[in-house]
Design a protein around this motif. Structure first.
Motif, mmCIF file in Angstrom:
data_model
loop_
_atom_site.group_PDB
_atom_site.id
_atom_site.type_symbol
_atom_site.label_atom_id
_atom_site.label_comp_id
_atom_site.label_asym_id
_atom_site.label_seq_id
_atom_site.Cartn_x
_atom_site.Cartn_y
_atom_site.Cartn_z
ATOM 1 N N LEU A 115 0.832 -1.208 0.000
ATOM 2 C CA LEU A 115 0.000 0.000 0.000
ATOM 3 C C LEU A 115 0.865 1.256 0.000
ATOM 4 O O LEU A 115 0.501 2.275 -0.602
ATOM 5 N N ALA A 116 2.031 1.203 0.671
ATOM 6 C CA ALA A 116 2.928 2.355 0.682
ATOM 7 C C ALA A 116 3.453 2.635 -0.726
ATOM 8 O O ALA A 116 3.518 3.789 -1.169
ATOM 9 N N CYS A 117 3.825 1.580 -1.436
ATOM 10 C CA CYS A 117 4.327 1.760 -2.801
ATOM 11 C C CYS A 117 3.205 2.199 -3.736
ATOM 12 O O CYS A 117 3.422 2.979 -4.660
ATOM 13 N N GLN A 118 1.985 1.714 -3.494
ATOM 14 C CA GLN A 118 0.844 2.170 -4.280
ATOM 15 C C GLN A 118 0.635 3.665 -4.116
ATOM 16 O O GLN A 118 0.333 4.376 -5.082
ATOM 17 N N ALA A 119 0.812 4.161 -2.876
ATOM 18 C CA ALA A 119 0.661 5.603 -2.635
ATOM 19 C C ALA A 119 1.723 6.390 -3.401
ATOM 20 O O ALA A 119 1.436 7.445 -3.989
ATOM 21 N N GLY A 120 2.953 5.895 -3.402
ATOM 22 C CA GLY A 120 4.017 6.557 -4.144
ATOM 23 C C GLY A 120 3.766 6.542 -5.637
ATOM 24 O O GLY A 120 4.018 7.531 -6.340
ATOM 25 N N LEU A 121 3.264 5.410 -6.151
ATOM 26 C CA LEU A 121 2.968 5.314 -7.580
ATOM 27 C C LEU A 121 1.817 6.240 -7.949
ATOM 28 O O LEU A 121 1.827 6.855 -9.029
ATOM 29 N N LEU A 122 0.824 6.366 -7.060
ATOM 30 C CA LEU A 122 -0.296 7.262 -7.321
ATOM 31 C C LEU A 122 0.202 8.697 -7.478
ATOM 32 O O LEU A 122 -0.190 9.411 -8.415
ATOM 33 N N ARG A 123 1.070 9.140 -6.584
ATOM 34 C CA ARG A 123 1.610 10.497 -6.673
ATOM 35 C C ARG A 123 2.423 10.669 -7.957
ATOM 36 O O ARG A 123 2.364 11.715 -8.615
#
Length: 359
Positions: A115-123
Motif C-alpha cells: 500500500l505504501a508503494c501504491q501511494a508513491g505510484l499514485l503520486r
C-alpha cells in the motif's frame, strides 16, 4: 504462418492482430498503459514492443521487478535511495524512474505492490513527481511513460481493500488485455519454430531449428495453462531430447514433442477441457464477427446440435445411431430422425456459408 523477423513480437495471430494494431496507436500516446492477461502471455514483451514503436524508442526501457525485493523496499527500488537512507545503504542508488529517464518504465504485477508503494505510484502518476529516499532536496520530475502489468483482477483487489481505488482509476486509462495461448492456437506452430530456432542459436547453431508438421500438430492439440512460458519450456525440452537422440536431425519430430509433453502437469478435469474448447470457439466466432463487421442472427448460433449429430453419425455409422446415442427415442419412434437431422444440418450450413467454409 511464417515466422516474422521482429525479435520482440515475432508472432502475431488472428486474435492478436486487432490488439497489436490498437497498441501501435497506444505506443504514440503518453497516457499510462495497463496490460492485463494470464501469467506467461508475454506482457513484458508487449510492453517492450510498445516502447520500441513509440517516439521514446531511443531512450531507455526499464523493467522494475518489485516482487524480487521485500515489500518494505519496493519504494526504494522504484524511486532510488541515497547513501545512509537506511541500514545497508552504503552508496547512492538510482531507482527505476530515474533509470528510465525520458523512456519507458514497466511495472509488472502492479496488484502485488504494498500500500505504501501504491501511494508513491499514485503520486507519480498524478503529479509526475517523486522523491528519492533519504534525499531532502526538492522533488524530482518523472519524464518516463509508465506501463503497468497484472495477471490479477484489479477490480476484485479494490473490493478486497488490497488495491487503492484512486490508483485503479489512474492506471485504468489505456488497457490491453492479452488472451491466453489456448485462445491463440493459430500462433502455436510459429511460436514453437521461433523458440526452437532461438534455442539453436543460443547453443551456437547446435541442434534442430524447426519442428515437423506432426510435431506442431501435437503442440496445437495440447493445453497450455502456462501459456507462452510453458510452450517455451516444452520446446526446449523437445529440442534437448532430439539433440540427445539425433544430433544431426534437421527437425524436431513428433516423438520428441510427445515425450516432452509427458513431463507436463495437467490440471483440471475432462469436462473443464470441453468447456474450454467451447469457450475458445465462442471467442473465435466473436472475433470473426468484430473483424468483419458482419453479424449473424442469434438463431444462427444454434449450431452445436447439428455439429454434434453430424460427428456422431459419421463415427457411429448413421443417423439412427446418432440419435440413439443421445437417447432421442421419441424422435426415432416417430421416424423423424431424418427431418430432425436435416434441420440441424441446415443450421450448421448457415454458419459454414457465413464463414465461407462450405464443404
Amino acid at each position: 504462418m511464417p515466422i516474422p523477423t521482429d525479435p520482440v513480437l515475432p508472432v502475431v495471430g488472428t486474435r492478436m492482430r486487432t490488439i497489436v494494431d490498437r497498441l501501435a496507436t497506444y505506443a504514440m500516446l503518453p497516457e499510462t498503459l495497463l496490460i492485463t492477461g494470464p501469467t506467461g502471455t508475454g506482457k513484458s514483451s508487449i510492453a517492450r514492443w510498445v516502447h520500441d514503436h513509440s517516439p521514446r524508442t531511443h531512450a531507455p526501457f526499464v523493467t522494475v521487478d518489485l516482487l524480487a525485493v521485500p515489500r518494505e523496499m519496493q519504494m526504494s527500488e522504484l524511486f532510488g535511495w541515497r547513501r545512509g537512507a537506511f541500514t545497508g545503504a552504503v552508496r547512492d542508488q538510482d531507482g527505476g524512474v530515474t533509470r528510465a529517464g525520458a523512456g519507458t518504465l514497466f511495472i509488472d504485477e502492479v496488484d502485488k505492490l504494498s500500500l505504501a508503494c501504491q501511494a508513491g505510484l499514485l503520486r507519480l502518476l498524478e503529479d509526475r513527481c517523486f522523491r528519492v529516499l533519504g534525499d531532502d532536496r526538492q522533488d524530482r520530475r518523472c519524464h518516463a511513460r509508465i506501463i503497468v502489468g497484472t495477471n490479477g483482477d484489479l477490480e476484485a483487489a479494490v473490493a478486497r481493500g488490497e488495491f487503492r481505488e484512486d490508483l485503479y482509476y489512474r492506471v485504468h486509462v489505456l488497457v490491453a488485455e492479452l488472451p491466453a495461448l489456448d485462445a491463440r492456437r493459430d500462433e502455436i506452430p510459429a511460436w514453437a519454430n521461433f523458440m526452437a530456432a532461438r534455442r539453436c542459436d543460443e547453443a551456437g547453431g547446435c541442434g534442430s531449428r524447426s519442428l515437423s508438421l506432426r510435431a506442431c500438430e501435437l503442440l496445437c492439440a495440447a493445453e497450455w495453462p502456462g501459456n507462452l512460458r510453458q510452450l517455451d519450456n516444452v520446446v526446449r525440452r523437445a529440442w534437448a531430447l532430439c539433440l540427445a537422440e539425433l544430433p544431426e536431425a534437421k527437425q524436431i519430430e513428433a516423438a520428441h514433442v510427445s515425450l516432452a509433453l509427458t513431463f507436463e502437469c495437467h490440471h483440471g478435469q475432462a469436462n473443464a477441457s470441453i468447456l474450454g474448447e467451447l469457450e475458445r470457439a465462442a471467442d473465435a466466432l466473436i472475433d470473426e464477427m468484430l473483424a468483419r463487421h458482419e453479424h449473424l442472427g442469434l438463431d444462427d448460433l444454434d449450431v452445436f446440435r447439428g455439429i454434434v449429430l453430424e460427428r456422431a453419425a459419421a463415427r457411429l455409422g448413421g443417423m439412427r445411431e446418432a440419435f440413439e446415442l443421445f437417447e432421442a427415442n421419441s424422435t426415432i419412434e416417430r421416424r423423424n430422425q431424418a427431418r430432425a437431422f436435416k434441420r440441424a444440418q441446415a443450421r450448421t450450413q448457415v454458419l459454414r456459408s457465413w464463414l465461407r467454409e462450405d464443404p
